[in-house]
Design a protein around this motif. Structure first.
Motif, PDB file in Angstrom:
ATOM      1  N   LYS A  18       0.834  -1.200   0.000  1.00  0.00           N
ATOM      2  CA  LYS A  18       0.000   0.000   0.000  1.00  0.00           C
ATOM      3  C   LYS A  18       0.880   1.266   0.000  1.00  0.00           C
ATOM      4  O   LYS A  18       0.615   2.219  -0.725  1.00  0.00           O
ATOM      5  N   LYS A  19       1.954   1.241   0.825  1.00  0.00           N
ATOM      6  CA  LYS A  19       2.871   2.377   0.872  1.00  0.00           C
ATOM      7  C   LYS A  19       3.517   2.606  -0.490  1.00  0.00           C
ATOM      8  O   LYS A  19       3.620   3.742  -0.955  1.00  0.00           O
ATOM      9  N   LYS A  20       3.968   1.524  -1.118  1.00  0.00           N
ATOM     10  CA  LYS A  20       4.601   1.619  -2.441  1.00  0.00           C
ATOM     11  C   LYS A  20       3.654   2.243  -3.454  1.00  0.00           C
ATOM     12  O   LYS A  20       4.027   3.125  -4.225  1.00  0.00           O
ATOM     13  N   GLN A  21       2.395   1.759  -3.451  1.00  0.00           N
ATOM     14  CA  GLN A  21       1.403   2.260  -4.406  1.00  0.00           C
ATOM     15  C   GLN A  21       1.138   3.751  -4.184  1.00  0.00           C
ATOM     16  O   GLN A  21       0.996   4.514  -5.120  1.00  0.00           O
ATOM     17  N   GLN A  22       1.099   4.167  -2.926  1.00  0.00           N
ATOM     18  CA  GLN A  22       0.842   5.578  -2.612  1.00  0.00           C
ATOM     19  C   GLN A  22       1.990   6.453  -3.114  1.00  0.00           C
ATOM     20  O   GLN A  22       1.771   7.524  -3.674  1.00  0.00           O
ATOM     21  N   LYS A  23       3.234   5.966  -2.935  1.00  0.00           N
ATOM     22  CA  LYS A  23       4.397   6.723  -3.422  1.00  0.00           C
ATOM     23  C   LYS A  23       4.346   6.861  -4.941  1.00  0.00           C
ATOM     24  O   LYS A  23       4.638   7.923  -5.485  1.00  0.00           O
ATOM     25  N   GLU A  24       3.960   5.766  -5.618  1.00  0.00           N
ATOM     26  CA  GLU A  24       3.860   5.790  -7.087  1.00  0.00           C
ATOM     27  C   GLU A  24       2.818   6.818  -7.530  1.00  0.00           C
ATOM     28  O   GLU A  24       3.036   7.573  -8.463  1.00  0.00           O
ATOM     29  N   ARG A  25       1.701   6.833  -6.842  1.00  0.00           N
ATOM     30  CA  ARG A  25       0.625   7.767  -7.183  1.00  0.00           C
ATOM     31  C   ARG A  25       1.099   9.214  -7.024  1.00  0.00           C
ATOM     32  O   ARG A  25       0.794  10.072  -7.841  1.00  0.00           O
ATOM     33  N   GLN A  26       1.841   9.469  -5.937  1.00  0.00           N
ATOM     34  CA  GLN A  26       2.341  10.831  -5.703  1.00  0.00           C
ATOM     35  C   GLN A  26       3.297  11.259  -6.806  1.00  0.00           C
ATOM     36  O   GLN A  26       3.271  12.405  -7.249  1.00  0.00           O
ATOM     37  N   LYS A  27       4.135  10.328  -7.269  1.00  0.00           N
ATOM     38  CA  LYS A  27       5.082  10.644  -8.332  1.00  0.00           C
ATOM     39  C   LYS A  27       4.359  10.942  -9.641  1.00  0.00           C
ATOM     40  O   LYS A  27       4.715  11.861 -10.365  1.00  0.00           O
ATOM     41  N   ASN A  28       3.325  10.139  -9.931  1.00  0.00           N
ATOM     42  CA  ASN A  28       2.638  10.234 -11.218  1.00  0.00           C
ATOM     43  C   ASN A  28       1.532  11.294 -11.250  1.00  0.00           C
ATOM     44  O   ASN A  28       0.966  11.552 -12.300  1.00  0.00           O
ATOM     45  N   SER A  29       1.206  11.858 -10.088  1.00  0.00           N
ATOM     46  CA  SER A  29       0.083  12.799 -10.052  1.00  0.00           C
ATOM     47  C   SER A  29       0.422  14.054 -10.849  1.00  0.00           C
ATOM     48  O   SER A  29       1.533  14.556 -10.806  1.00  0.00           O
ATOM     49  N   THR A  30      -0.556  14.548 -11.571  1.00  0.00           N
ATOM     50  CA  THR A  30      -0.346  15.727 -12.405  1.00  0.00           C
ATOM     51  C   THR A  30      -0.907  16.952 -11.710  1.00  0.00           C
ATOM     52  O   THR A  30      -1.721  16.834 -10.786  1.00  0.00           O
ATOM     53  N   GLY A  31      -0.501  18.124 -12.159  1.00  0.00           N
ATOM     54  CA  GLY A  31      -0.996  19.354 -11.561  1.00  0.00           C
ATOM     55  C   GLY A  31      -0.112  19.771 -10.405  1.00  0.00           C
ATOM     56  O   GLY A  31       0.496  18.931  -9.741  1.00  0.00           O
ATOM     57  N   ASN A  32      -0.059  21.045 -10.175  1.00  0.00           N
ATOM     58  CA  ASN A  32       0.804  21.497  -9.088  1.00  0.00           C
ATOM     59  C   ASN A  32       0.045  21.547  -7.762  1.00  0.00           C
ATOM     60  O   ASN A  32      -1.175  21.427  -7.708  1.00  0.00           O
ATOM     61  N   VAL A  33       0.787  21.736  -6.717  1.00  0.00           N
ATOM     62  CA  VAL A  33       0.235  21.697  -5.358  1.00  0.00           C
ATOM     63  C   VAL A  33      -0.775  22.815  -5.149  1.00  0.00           C
ATOM     64  O   VAL A  33      -1.810  22.615  -4.513  1.00  0.00           O
ATOM     65  N   LEU A  34      -0.499  23.996  -5.698  1.00  0.00           N
ATOM     66  CA  LEU A  34      -1.388  25.136  -5.492  1.00  0.00           C
ATOM     67  C   LEU A  34      -2.785  24.867  -6.049  1.00  0.00           C
ATOM     68  O   LEU A  34      -3.794  25.192  -5.411  1.00  0.00           O
ATOM     69  N   SER A  35      -2.867  24.270  -7.246  1.00  0.00           N
ATOM     70  CA  SER A  35      -4.185  23.998  -7.839  1.00  0.00           C
ATOM     71  C   SER A  35      -4.927  22.938  -7.021  1.00  0.00           C
ATOM     72  O   SER A  35      -6.140  23.018  -6.846  1.00  0.00           O
ATOM     73  N   LYS A  36      -4.187  21.963  -6.503  1.00  0.00           N
ATOM     74  CA  LYS A  36      -4.820  20.933  -5.662  1.00  0.00           C
ATOM     75  C   LYS A  36      -5.386  21.564  -4.395  1.00  0.00           C
ATOM     76  O   LYS A  36      -6.503  21.271  -3.982  1.00  0.00           O
ATOM     77  N   ASN A  37      -4.588  22.442  -3.781  1.00  0.00           N
ATOM     78  CA  ASN A  37      -5.038  23.099  -2.554  1.00  0.00           C
ATOM     79  C   ASN A  37      -6.272  23.951  -2.821  1.00  0.00           C
ATOM     80  O   ASN A  37      -7.194  23.999  -2.013  1.00  0.00           O
ATOM     81  N   LEU A  38      -6.283  24.624  -3.954  1.00  0.00           N
ATOM     82  CA  LEU A  38      -7.424  25.458  -4.310  1.00  0.00           C
ATOM     83  C   LEU A  38      -8.680  24.603  -4.472  1.00  0.00           C
ATOM     84  O   LEU A  38      -9.759  24.958  -3.985  1.00  0.00           O
ATOM     85  N   ASN A  39      -8.534  23.459  -5.158  1.00  0.00           N
ATOM     86  CA  ASN A  39      -9.673  22.550  -5.338  1.00  0.00           C
ATOM     87  C   ASN A  39     -10.188  22.044  -3.992  1.00  0.00           C
ATOM     88  O   ASN A  39     -11.391  21.969  -3.765  1.00  0.00           O
ATOM     89  N   ASP A  40      -9.248  21.702  -3.110  1.00  0.00           N
ATOM     90  CA  ASP A  40      -9.643  21.227  -1.779  1.00  0.00           C
ATOM     91  C   ASP A  40     -10.384  22.323  -1.022  1.00  0.00           C
ATOM     92  O   ASP A  40     -11.391  22.065  -0.360  1.00  0.00           O
TER      93      ASP A  40
END
Length: 122
Positions: A18-40
């Motif tokens: 599960k940890k490995k999969q989460q790390k992979e997802r974080q690496k592959n995620s698109t978009g920058n942190v600011l846009s994610k924070n705004l959406n949240d």
């Protein structure tokens, strides 16, 4: 003799996977942190607005119920006043009738004892 570990190994493997999969997802995620924070932040604001609207609707409903209850009480009081308190007189009459019923019908026997004759089958 060896101690049994039950399913500890399986649980550890699943956790690591599960940890490995989460790390992979974080690496592959698109978009920058600011846009994610705004959406949240937007999602949170929507959630808060919905909650507030629901609370206001609940308070409005409660206020209407209280108004209806107060109106009903006023109507009852007015009706009782118009009847001249006849409900109280009616209640008193009922109480008196109950007391009369409760009194036992007794008869004194030739030996001087009292006997209940309100129930003939006794």
């Amino acid at each position: 003799h060896t101690m049994t570990r039950g399913n500890q190994r399986e649980l550890a493997r699943a956790k690591n996977l599960k940890k490995k999969q989460q790390k992979e997802r974080q690496k592959n995620s698109t978009g920058n942190v600011l846009s994610k924070n705004l959406n949240d932040a937007n999602a949170l604001a929507d959630k808060i607005a919905k909650k507030k609207a629901a609370k206001e609707a609940e308070e409005k409903k409660k206020a209407e119920l209280e108004k209806k209850e107060a109106r009903r009480k006023r109507m009852e009081a007015a009706a009782a006043k118009a009847n001249g308190g006849s409900k109280e007189a009616e209640a008193d009459a009922k109480k008196k009738a109950k007391k009369k019923k409760k009194k036992k019908k007794e008869k004194t026997t030739s030996t001087g004892h009292t006997e209940d004759v309100s129930h003939p089958h006794k």
